[in-house]
Design an enzyme around this catalytic site. Structure first.
Site, PDB file in Angstrom:
ATOM      1  N   HIS A  20       0.851  -1.199   0.000  1.00  0.00           N
ATOM      2  CA  HIS A  20       0.000   0.000   0.000  1.00  0.00           C
ATOM      3  C   HIS A  20       0.877   1.236   0.000  1.00  0.00           C
ATOM      4  O   HIS A  20       1.940   1.242   0.596  1.00  0.00           O
ATOM      5  CB  HIS A  20      -0.919   0.017   1.232  1.00  0.00           C
ATOM      6  CG  HIS A  20      -2.074   0.939   1.061  1.00  0.00           C
ATOM      7  ND1 HIS A  20      -2.003   2.276   1.371  1.00  0.00           N
ATOM      8  CD2 HIS A  20      -3.318   0.717   0.583  1.00  0.00           C
ATOM      9  CE1 HIS A  20      -3.165   2.828   1.084  1.00  0.00           C
ATOM     10  NE2 HIS A  20      -3.986   1.914   0.611  1.00  0.00           N
TER      11      HIS A  20
ATOM     12  N   GLU B 121      -7.706  -5.361  -0.221  1.00  0.00           N
ATOM     13  CA  GLU B 121      -8.265  -6.122  -1.336  1.00  0.00           C
ATOM     14  C   GLU B 121      -8.245  -7.630  -1.129  1.00  0.00           C
ATOM     15  O   GLU B 121      -9.080  -8.348  -1.672  1.00  0.00           O
ATOM     16  CB  GLU B 121      -7.519  -5.774  -2.631  1.00  0.00           C
ATOM     17  CG  GLU B 121      -7.533  -4.317  -2.995  1.00  0.00           C
ATOM     18  CD  GLU B 121      -8.899  -3.820  -3.444  1.00  0.00           C
ATOM     19  OE1 GLU B 121      -9.904  -4.300  -2.884  1.00  0.00           O
ATOM     20  OE2 GLU B 121      -8.963  -2.983  -4.338  1.00  0.00           O
TER      21      GLU B 121
HETATM   22  N1  ACO Z   1       3.967  -7.514  -4.932  1.00  0.00           N
HETATM   23  C1  ACO Z   1       5.273  -7.485  -5.268  1.00  0.00           C
HETATM   24  N2  ACO Z   1       6.052  -6.402  -5.178  1.00  0.00           N
HETATM   25  C2  ACO Z   1       5.468  -5.279  -4.725  1.00  0.00           C
HETATM   26  C3  ACO Z   1       4.107  -5.226  -4.357  1.00  0.00           C
HETATM   27  C4  ACO Z   1       3.364  -6.413  -4.462  1.00  0.00           C
HETATM   28  N3  ACO Z   1       2.078  -6.447  -4.132  1.00  0.00           N
HETATM   29  N4  ACO Z   1       3.807  -3.979  -3.938  1.00  0.00           N
HETATM   30  C5  ACO Z   1       4.928  -3.255  -4.066  1.00  0.00           C
HETATM   31  N5  ACO Z   1       5.926  -4.042  -4.543  1.00  0.00           N
HETATM   32  C6  ACO Z   1       7.293  -3.654  -4.819  1.00  0.00           C
HETATM   33  C7  ACO Z   1       7.339  -2.773  -6.061  1.00  0.00           C
HETATM   34  O1  ACO Z   1       7.520  -3.552  -7.227  1.00  0.00           O
HETATM   35  C8  ACO Z   1       8.479  -1.860  -5.783  1.00  0.00           C
HETATM   36  O2  ACO Z   1       9.644  -2.505  -6.130  1.00  0.00           O
HETATM   37  P1  ACO Z   1      10.837  -1.704  -6.899  1.00  0.00           P
HETATM   38  O3  ACO Z   1      11.267  -0.655  -5.895  1.00  0.00           O
HETATM   39  O4  ACO Z   1      11.849  -2.748  -7.144  1.00  0.00           O
HETATM   40  O5  ACO Z   1      10.216  -1.122  -8.124  1.00  0.00           O
HETATM   41  C9  ACO Z   1       8.466  -1.715  -4.259  1.00  0.00           C
HETATM   42  O6  ACO Z   1       7.747  -2.833  -3.743  1.00  0.00           O
HETATM   43  C10 ACO Z   1       7.774  -0.462  -3.792  1.00  0.00           C
HETATM   44  O7  ACO Z   1       6.526  -0.403  -4.385  1.00  0.00           O
HETATM   45  P2  ACO Z   1       5.876   0.925  -4.934  1.00  0.00           P
HETATM   46  O8  ACO Z   1       5.378   0.685  -6.313  1.00  0.00           O
HETATM   47  O9  ACO Z   1       6.763   2.096  -4.688  1.00  0.00           O
HETATM   48  O10 ACO Z   1       4.683   1.096  -3.994  1.00  0.00           O
HETATM   49  P3  ACO Z   1       3.477   2.041  -4.290  1.00  0.00           P
HETATM   50  O11 ACO Z   1       3.284   2.828  -3.079  1.00  0.00           O
HETATM   51  O12 ACO Z   1       3.557   2.803  -5.539  1.00  0.00           O
HETATM   52  O13 ACO Z   1       2.382   0.936  -4.565  1.00  0.00           O
HETATM   53  C11 ACO Z   1       0.561  -0.440  -4.584  1.00  0.00           C
HETATM   54  C12 ACO Z   1       1.313   0.625  -3.796  1.00  0.00           C
HETATM   55  C13 ACO Z   1       0.220   0.114  -5.962  1.00  0.00           C
HETATM   56  C14 ACO Z   1      -0.732  -0.774  -3.872  1.00  0.00           C
HETATM   57  C15 ACO Z   1       1.454  -1.703  -4.725  1.00  0.00           C
HETATM   58  O14 ACO Z   1       1.793  -2.185  -3.455  1.00  0.00           O
HETATM   59  C16 ACO Z   1       0.810  -2.777  -5.572  1.00  0.00           C
HETATM   60  O15 ACO Z   1       0.922  -2.734  -6.792  1.00  0.00           O
HETATM   61  N6  ACO Z   1       0.119  -3.784  -4.927  1.00  0.00           N
HETATM   62  C17 ACO Z   1      -0.551  -4.810  -5.682  1.00  0.00           C
HETATM   63  C18 ACO Z   1      -1.882  -4.295  -6.230  1.00  0.00           C
HETATM   64  C19 ACO Z   1      -2.908  -4.097  -5.136  1.00  0.00           C
HETATM   65  O16 ACO Z   1      -3.030  -4.882  -4.206  1.00  0.00           O
HETATM   66  N7  ACO Z   1      -3.674  -3.017  -5.298  1.00  0.00           N
HETATM   67  C20 ACO Z   1      -4.731  -2.636  -4.338  1.00  0.00           C
HETATM   68  C21 ACO Z   1      -4.263  -1.516  -3.482  1.00  0.00           C
HETATM   69  S1  ACO Z   1      -5.397  -1.138  -2.187  1.00  0.00           S
HETATM   70  C22 ACO Z   1      -6.474  -0.023  -2.881  1.00  0.00           C
HETATM   71  O17 ACO Z   1      -6.191   0.751  -3.712  1.00  0.00           O
HETATM   72  C23 ACO Z   1      -7.861  -0.036  -2.398  1.00  0.00           C
END
Ligand code: ACO
Length: 386
Positions: A265, A323
């Site tokens: 998140h 989620e």
């Molecule tokens: N699985 C694997 N790796 C992950 C995940 C995940 N679920 N979430 C983050 N990471 C990794 C990213 O790839 C990133 O790696 P990098 O630095 O090598 O590129 C690192 O962790 C940091 O992630 P960010 O993208 O900076 O985190 P951000 O704050 O932008 O993303 C998000 C948050 C979009 C929710 C992300 O965690 C994600 O994509 N999760 C999966 C999708 C999901 O569950 N979405 C629902 C969100 S809840 C809602 O909106 C109601």
């Protein structure tokens, strides 16, 4: 190199200019609607900790609370339920549109986006009421049309959440199912400056209307990084099938650079408090009358995913988000995965409209800056010389 890649290269260079990728940590509004403390893992909705509100309030009470910053007394609640009941039925134009797109089997979120746009222009209050009242009717009617069935008219004797399940199945749900759905809708009703809410506020800030704001918000919610994750999150549990396969399956996914849906998140650095509220509701549902095996498999998948994410991104503290348990709870309620995100919209529309009222009162155009990183002083080259 495609245009997107060129942009990303330039963007990373612009951080020196004050540009913050993804507007992370940028404060874009003051709101009394909800507060998210990502370090402590706390969510406050109009003054109530989510744990206090979600399992107790009817969804009508939560909408009223968000709009008016106070709980309704019995008389006001009865009036409000009546006002929603009047608006719940779909006009012919909306039904015609849904029938037309059902023929093309358009995904439910796209059908919802289009149908929300058929709410007639009115005062802010009229539009807000129609939007909140009709999202479940639109989703239920469309789902039945996709299955070749006639829509079920709303029952004015049922509340908002019970009506949704009734319009989907044609059967009035019991108290347990209604409570579980209300807990879900309340839990997701508002959540700070999330992407769809921000989109709605940007639209209303131009002095545009609430219907346009809701249409934009639905478009933002649809994406897999926001509200589009729960379907894929549950698909993963189904594909894993048995807990002994979880580690291999999830490792492969991470190895391919894929994200695990339902984890991570932008704001929470600890477990999303909404996950706990929904986990408790899901446990009640599955333990009384549900597929216990699936529930237990999901818990094991969650634990394996958390362990692998800790290895994969040490220090990032990727935790379960709302989620994952949304998927489990909505599946337990009998909803198909295609309706998970539209059902999220049925809850979040309460927050969108409340933010629209707040933004309308603030009446300040939202118009940030960008930093130009493109070429300069190009000279025009005629077509035959390129
Ligand atoms: N699985 C694997 N790796 C992950 C995940 C995940 N679920 N979430 C983050 N990471 C990794 C990213 O790839 C990133 O790696 P990098 O630095 O090598 O590129 C690192 O962790 C940091 O992630 P960010 O993208 O900076 O985190 P951000 O704050 O932008 O993303 C998000 C948050 C979009 C929710 C992300 O965690 C994600 O994509 N999760 C999966 C999708 C999901 O569950 N979405 C629902 C969100 S809840 C809602 O909106 C109601």
């Amino acid at each position: 190199m495609g245009p997107g890649q060129a942009e990303r290269t330039n963007m990373s260079e612009t951080s020196r200019t004050g540009f913050v990728a993804g507007l992370e940590d940028v404060v874009a509004a003051e709101t009394r609607l909800s507060g998210v403390d990502g370090e402590a893992g706390e969510l406050t909705i109009a003054g109530f900790p989510v744990e206090e509100l979600a399992g107790r309030a009817s969804f009508e009470e939560t909408i009223y609370l968000l709009w008016h910053d106070t709980l309704p007394d019995a008389g006001r609640l009865a009036d409000f339920r009546e006002e929603l009941a009047v608006q719940r039925e779909l006009p012919r134009a909306t039904l015609d549109l849904l029938r037309a797109v059902a023929g093309d089997e358009v995904p439910a979120m796209d059908a919802l986006r289009m149908a929300a746009g058929t709410v007639n222009p009115g005062t802010d209050e009229e539009e807000a009421l129609a939007l909140v009242a009709r999202v479940p009717t639109i989703v239920a009617a469309y789902w039945r049309m996709l299955g070749g069935e006639e829509p079920v008219d709303p029952d004015p004797g049922l509340g908002h959440a019970a009506n949704y399940l009734y319009m989907l199945t044609g059967e009035a749900p019991g108290a347990e199912l209604t409570r579980a759905l209300e807990t879900y809708l309340n839990t997701v009703s508002d959540h700070g400056m999330n992407a769809s809410t921000f989109a709605a506020r940007v639209i209303v800030a131009t002095r545009s209307d609430f219907v346009s704001a809701a249409v934009g918000a639905i478009g933002a919610l649809k994406g897999p990084l926001h509200g589009g994750a729960p379907g894929p999150a549950l698909d993963v549990v189904f594909e894993i099938g048995e807990s002994s396969r979880a580690e291999e399956y999830l490792r492969e996914k991470l190895g391919r650079g894929e994200r695990l849906m339902g984890f991570g998140h932008r704001i929470y650095r600890v477990r999303d408090p909404r996950a706990d509220v929904l986990a408790a509701a899901a446990e009640r549902l599955y333990m009384t009358d549900g597929d216990r095996e699936l529930y237990e498999l999901a818990l094991e998948v969650e634990q394996t995913a958390l362990r692998l994410l800790a290895e994969h991104k040490p220090g990032r503290n990727l935790q379960t988000n709302v989620e994952f348990y949304t998927a489990l709870l909505l599946h337990g309620l009998g909803l198909p995965t295609q309706l998970f995100t539209p059902t999220f919209a049925a809850g979040r529309v309460a927050g969108w409209t409340a933010h629209c009222f707040e933004q309308r009162a603030a009446d300040r155009l939202i118009r940030p800056q960008s930093v130009y990183v493109g070429s300069k002083d190009r000279e025009w080259v005629p077509l035959q010389e390129r």
